[in-house]
Motif scaffolding. Sequence first.
Motif, PDB file in Angstrom:
ATOM      1  N   TYR A  46     110.553  63.106  23.060  1.00  0.00           N
ATOM      2  CA  TYR A  46     111.132  64.428  23.271  1.00  0.00           C
ATOM      3  C   TYR A  46     110.564  65.035  24.552  1.00  0.00           C
ATOM      4  CZ  TYR A  46     112.329  64.164  18.258  1.00  0.00           C
ATOM      5  OH  TYR A  46     112.816  63.792  17.029  1.00  0.00           O
ATOM      6  N   THR A  47     111.434  65.575  25.404  1.00  0.00           N
ATOM      7  CA  THR A  47     110.976  66.216  26.632  1.00  0.00           C
ATOM      8  C   THR A  47     111.574  67.618  26.754  1.00  0.00           C
ATOM      9  OG1 THR A  47     112.788  65.300  27.970  1.00  0.00           O
ATOM     10  CG2 THR A  47     110.759  63.999  27.816  1.00  0.00           C
ATOM     11  N   SER A  90     101.767  66.014  24.550  1.00  0.00           N
ATOM     12  CA  SER A  90     101.041  65.904  25.809  1.00  0.00           C
ATOM     13  C   SER A  90     100.059  64.729  25.731  1.00  0.00           C
ATOM     14  CB  SER A  90     100.339  67.237  26.111  1.00  0.00           C
ATOM     15  OG  SER A  90      99.873  67.298  27.433  1.00  0.00           O
ATOM     16  N   MET A  91      98.761  64.935  26.001  1.00  0.00           N
ATOM     17  CA  MET A  91      97.830  63.821  25.917  1.00  0.00           C
ATOM     18  C   MET A  91      97.772  63.241  24.514  1.00  0.00           C
ATOM     19  SD  MET A  91      93.727  63.461  26.616  1.00  0.00           S
ATOM     20  CE  MET A  91      93.343  63.675  24.873  1.00  0.00           C
ATOM     21  N   GLY A  92      98.002  64.073  23.502  1.00  0.00           N
ATOM     22  CA  GLY A  92      98.014  63.568  22.137  1.00  0.00           C
ATOM     23  C   GLY A  92      99.050  62.496  21.921  1.00  0.00           C
ATOM     24  N   GLY A 113     104.986  63.820  26.400  1.00  0.00           N
ATOM     25  CA  GLY A 113     103.809  63.021  26.725  1.00  0.00           C
ATOM     26  C   GLY A 113     104.009  61.599  26.213  1.00  0.00           C
ATOM     27  N   GLY A 114     103.005  60.751  26.419  1.00  0.00           N
ATOM     28  CA  GLY A 114     103.048  59.389  25.905  1.00  0.00           C
ATOM     29  C   GLY A 114     103.566  58.359  26.879  1.00  0.00           C
ATOM     30  N   LEU A 115     104.378  58.795  27.838  1.00  0.00           N
ATOM     31  CA  LEU A 115     104.874  57.933  28.911  1.00  0.00           C
ATOM     32  C   LEU A 115     104.310  58.453  30.228  1.00  0.00           C
ATOM     33  CD1 LEU A 115     106.977  55.632  28.275  1.00  0.00           C
ATOM     34  CD2 LEU A 115     106.920  57.431  26.541  1.00  0.00           C
TER      35      LEU A 115
END
Length: 318
Positions: free
Chosen positions: A250-251, A107-109, A132-134
């Motif tokens: 990964y999603t 997520s935000m991490g 997360g990350g995108l």
Amino acid sequence: MRTHKYRTTDVAVDGGTLHAGVWEPVETIEGAEVPTALLIHGITASHLAWPFVVAQLPDHRVIAPDLRGRGGSHAVAGRSSMRAHAADMQALLDACGAESAAVVGHSMGAFVAVVLADTAPDRVTRLVLVDGGLPFDVPAMPDLEPEEVVNAILGPTAERLSKRFADVEEYLAFWRAHPAFQESWSREVEQYFAYDLVPVGSSLRPATSLETTIEDMLDLNTGSTLTDALARVAGPHAVRDAGQPSVLFYTVPRGLQNEVPGLYPPGYVEGLLAQHPVLEHHRFEELNHYSVVMTERGAAVLGGPLREAITERPAAVG
């Protein structure tokens, strides 16, 4: 079977003391180097989001912070931002004697992990972004106030930050009714939520303040820190030579409320992959934004690809 010995550590950072968990592997080969994995939690979480994933990494020393403004680091002063978090991660690695680490962000991490890989690429041997990350698939909201932006993206997760709870049991009852956890409750999840509370007067509140959350969300959605970092770490010009690792993305199909679609609908992911050619994407079905890391089932699904990713060909990212 116990895979790690757990301890905590406190590290001096700009504005105060960062709290973190450290898991040392129980079994090691004499003389062999023990690799390090740095696991970075989400926007209102803590290091206790990770025990199930830690168990999937028996050969790694695992370091997981409470990001500034969260958990045991909730009293760290100063404005919160992705760059501040990334600087804290470097201080944490230094304090733990880790020159580099495989970095896994949830997520935000995951956004923090991207900025860390951009600002200190020699510290990151592998970059893994979990849901997360995108940029998320959310509409532009230029006319909303900062708090409204947070509520629009996080929904009831943000509303919770303004609530006060009489005791731990009231807080646990709040989360037991949450759609993302109704089928995923465990002793570890209960410990995670109990740890999240800090006293305020005669009541309790979540350790993460709404103000801190707004600061981080504004940093993610305004300015160029994230977009510039993504361009350098995963943009078209960042295509790596043969033998160098890609960035793992990964999603999961379900979001923060166990809803479908989640933060990254399949069609939207296709566009992200086209814009960021170094991404290697995997989709884990039947999991939500929380259960992918905070349940035994989710960690088991994530564990195999994650172990394979962070043990192959160590090489700096970026």
